[in-house]
Design a protein around this motif. Structure first.
Motif, PDB file in Angstrom:
ATOM      1  N   LEU A  40       0.824  -1.215   0.000  1.00 38.75           N
ATOM      2  CA  LEU A  40       0.000   0.000   0.000  1.00 38.75           C
ATOM      3  C   LEU A  40       0.857   1.264   0.000  1.00 38.75           C
ATOM      4  CD1 LEU A  40      -2.755  -1.082   2.548  1.00 38.75           C
ATOM      5  CD2 LEU A  40      -3.017  -0.799   0.073  1.00 38.75           C
ATOM      6  N   LEU A  41       1.908   1.249   0.791  1.00 35.01           N
ATOM      7  CA  LEU A  41       2.787   2.414   0.838  1.00 35.01           C
ATOM      8  C   LEU A  41       3.523   2.621  -0.485  1.00 35.01           C
ATOM      9  CD1 LEU A  41       4.190   2.035   4.448  1.00 35.01           C
ATOM     10  CD2 LEU A  41       2.737   3.883   3.600  1.00 35.01           C
ATOM     11  N   LYS A  42       3.947   1.527  -1.116  1.00 29.29           N
ATOM     12  CA  LYS A  42       4.621   1.640  -2.409  1.00 29.29           C
ATOM     13  C   LYS A  42       3.702   2.255  -3.458  1.00 29.29           C
ATOM     14  CE  LYS A  42       6.958  -2.108  -3.740  1.00 29.29           C
ATOM     15  NZ  LYS A  42       7.467  -3.503  -3.783  1.00 29.29           N
ATOM     16  N   ILE A  52       6.484  11.779   4.955  1.00 27.05           N
ATOM     17  CA  ILE A  52       5.853  11.034   6.049  1.00 27.05           C
ATOM     18  C   ILE A  52       5.635   9.578   5.658  1.00 27.05           C
ATOM     19  CG2 ILE A  52       3.731  10.806   7.404  1.00 27.05           C
ATOM     20  CD1 ILE A  52       3.580  13.921   7.277  1.00 27.05           C
ATOM     21  N   LEU A  53       5.098   9.345   4.471  1.00 32.15           N
ATOM     22  CA  LEU A  53       4.869   7.976   4.007  1.00 32.15           C
ATOM     23  C   LEU A  53       6.178   7.214   3.837  1.00 32.15           C
ATOM     24  CD1 LEU A  53       1.983   8.544   1.445  1.00 32.15           C
ATOM     25  CD2 LEU A  53       1.837   7.471   3.690  1.00 32.15           C
ATOM     26  N   PHE A  54       7.211   7.911   3.382  1.00 30.36           N
ATOM     27  CA  PHE A  54       8.507   7.244   3.215  1.00 30.36           C
ATOM     28  C   PHE A  54       9.069   6.820   4.572  1.00 30.36           C
ATOM     29  CE2 PHE A  54      13.131   7.147   2.762  1.00 30.36           C
ATOM     30  CZ  PHE A  54      13.232   6.190   1.772  1.00 30.36           C
ATOM     31  N   GLN A  55       8.884   7.637   5.592  1.00 30.43           N
ATOM     32  CA  GLN A  55       9.331   7.271   6.939  1.00 30.43           C
ATOM     33  C   GLN A  55       8.624   6.001   7.414  1.00 30.43           C
ATOM     34  OE1 GLN A  55       8.639  10.790   9.224  1.00 30.43           O
ATOM     35  NE2 GLN A  55      10.554  11.750   8.588  1.00 30.43           N
ATOM     36  N   LEU A  56       7.333   5.900   7.134  1.00 28.97           N
ATOM     37  CA  LEU A  56       6.595   4.683   7.469  1.00 28.97           C
ATOM     38  C   LEU A  56       7.112   3.495   6.649  1.00 28.97           C
ATOM     39  CD1 LEU A  56       2.958   6.055   7.625  1.00 28.97           C
ATOM     40  CD2 LEU A  56       4.295   5.167   9.533  1.00 28.97           C
ATOM     41  N   PHE A  57       7.350   3.741   5.375  1.00 26.08           N
ATOM     42  CA  PHE A  57       7.821   2.696   4.471  1.00 26.08           C
ATOM     43  C   PHE A  57       9.159   2.122   4.939  1.00 26.08           C
ATOM     44  CE2 PHE A  57       9.867   1.486   0.350  1.00 26.08           C
ATOM     45  CZ  PHE A  57       9.020   0.434   0.044  1.00 26.08           C
ATOM     46  N   LEU A  80      15.695   2.120  -1.129  1.00 26.32           N
ATOM     47  CA  LEU A  80      16.542   2.863  -2.059  1.00 26.32           C
ATOM     48  C   LEU A  80      15.779   3.267  -3.322  1.00 26.32           C
ATOM     49  CD1 LEU A  80      19.927   0.943  -1.751  1.00 26.32           C
ATOM     50  CD2 LEU A  80      19.366   3.225  -0.878  1.00 26.32           C
ATOM     51  N   LYS A  81      14.839   2.434  -3.742  1.00 28.84           N
ATOM     52  CA  LYS A  81      14.060   2.726  -4.944  1.00 28.84           C
ATOM     53  C   LYS A  81      13.173   3.958  -4.765  1.00 28.84           C
ATOM     54  CE  LYS A  81      13.650  -2.133  -6.245  1.00 28.84           C
ATOM     55  NZ  LYS A  81      12.701  -3.237  -6.402  1.00 28.84           N
ATOM     56  N   TYR A  82      12.746   4.208  -3.536  1.00 30.60           N
ATOM     57  CA  TYR A  82      11.803   5.285  -3.270  1.00 30.60           C
ATOM     58  C   TYR A  82      12.434   6.434  -2.479  1.00 30.60           C
ATOM     59  CZ  TYR A  82       8.366   1.976  -4.863  1.00 30.60           C
ATOM     60  OH  TYR A  82       7.655   1.092  -5.634  1.00 30.60           O
ATOM     61  N   MET A  83      13.753   6.455  -2.388  1.00 25.42           N
ATOM     62  CA  MET A  83      14.454   7.489  -1.636  1.00 25.42           C
ATOM     63  C   MET A  83      14.102   8.859  -2.226  1.00 25.42           C
ATOM     64  SD  MET A  83      16.771   7.858   0.808  1.00 25.42           S
ATOM     65  CE  MET A  83      17.711   6.365   0.857  1.00 25.42           C
TER      66      MET A  83
END
Length: 73
Positions: free
Chosen positions: A17-19, A48-53, A63-66
């Motif tokens: 879901l986060l991705k 915020i979502l990346f921190q959860l991810f 690394l893909k979503y940095m």
């Protein structure tokens, strides 16, 4: 601090879901029709979502979503 106890299947679902949300935000951030004020809010949501991810995904996936650095950062 809060804790969350989930099993492997739930972890994969949260990761999925986060991705999807991160990918959608990345796509929308590249849209030139969206106002810069809206994009600023979208970048904050992305952070915020990346921190959860980061908490549920592997290092390789993260690394893909940095988030990319901008001139202002």
């Amino acid at each position: 601090m809060l804790g969350l106890l989930i099993n492997d299947i739930e972890q994969k679902e949260v990761e999925y879901l986060l991705k999807r949300e991160l990918e959608e935000l990345l796509m929308d951030l590249e849209d030139h029709r969206i106002d810069h004020l809206v994009k600023r809010a979208m970048r904050e949501r992305y952070r915020i979502l990346f921190q959860l991810f980061r908490r549920v995904a592997s290092e390789q996936e993260c690394l893909k979503y940095m988030p990319k650095r901008t001139k202002n950062e």
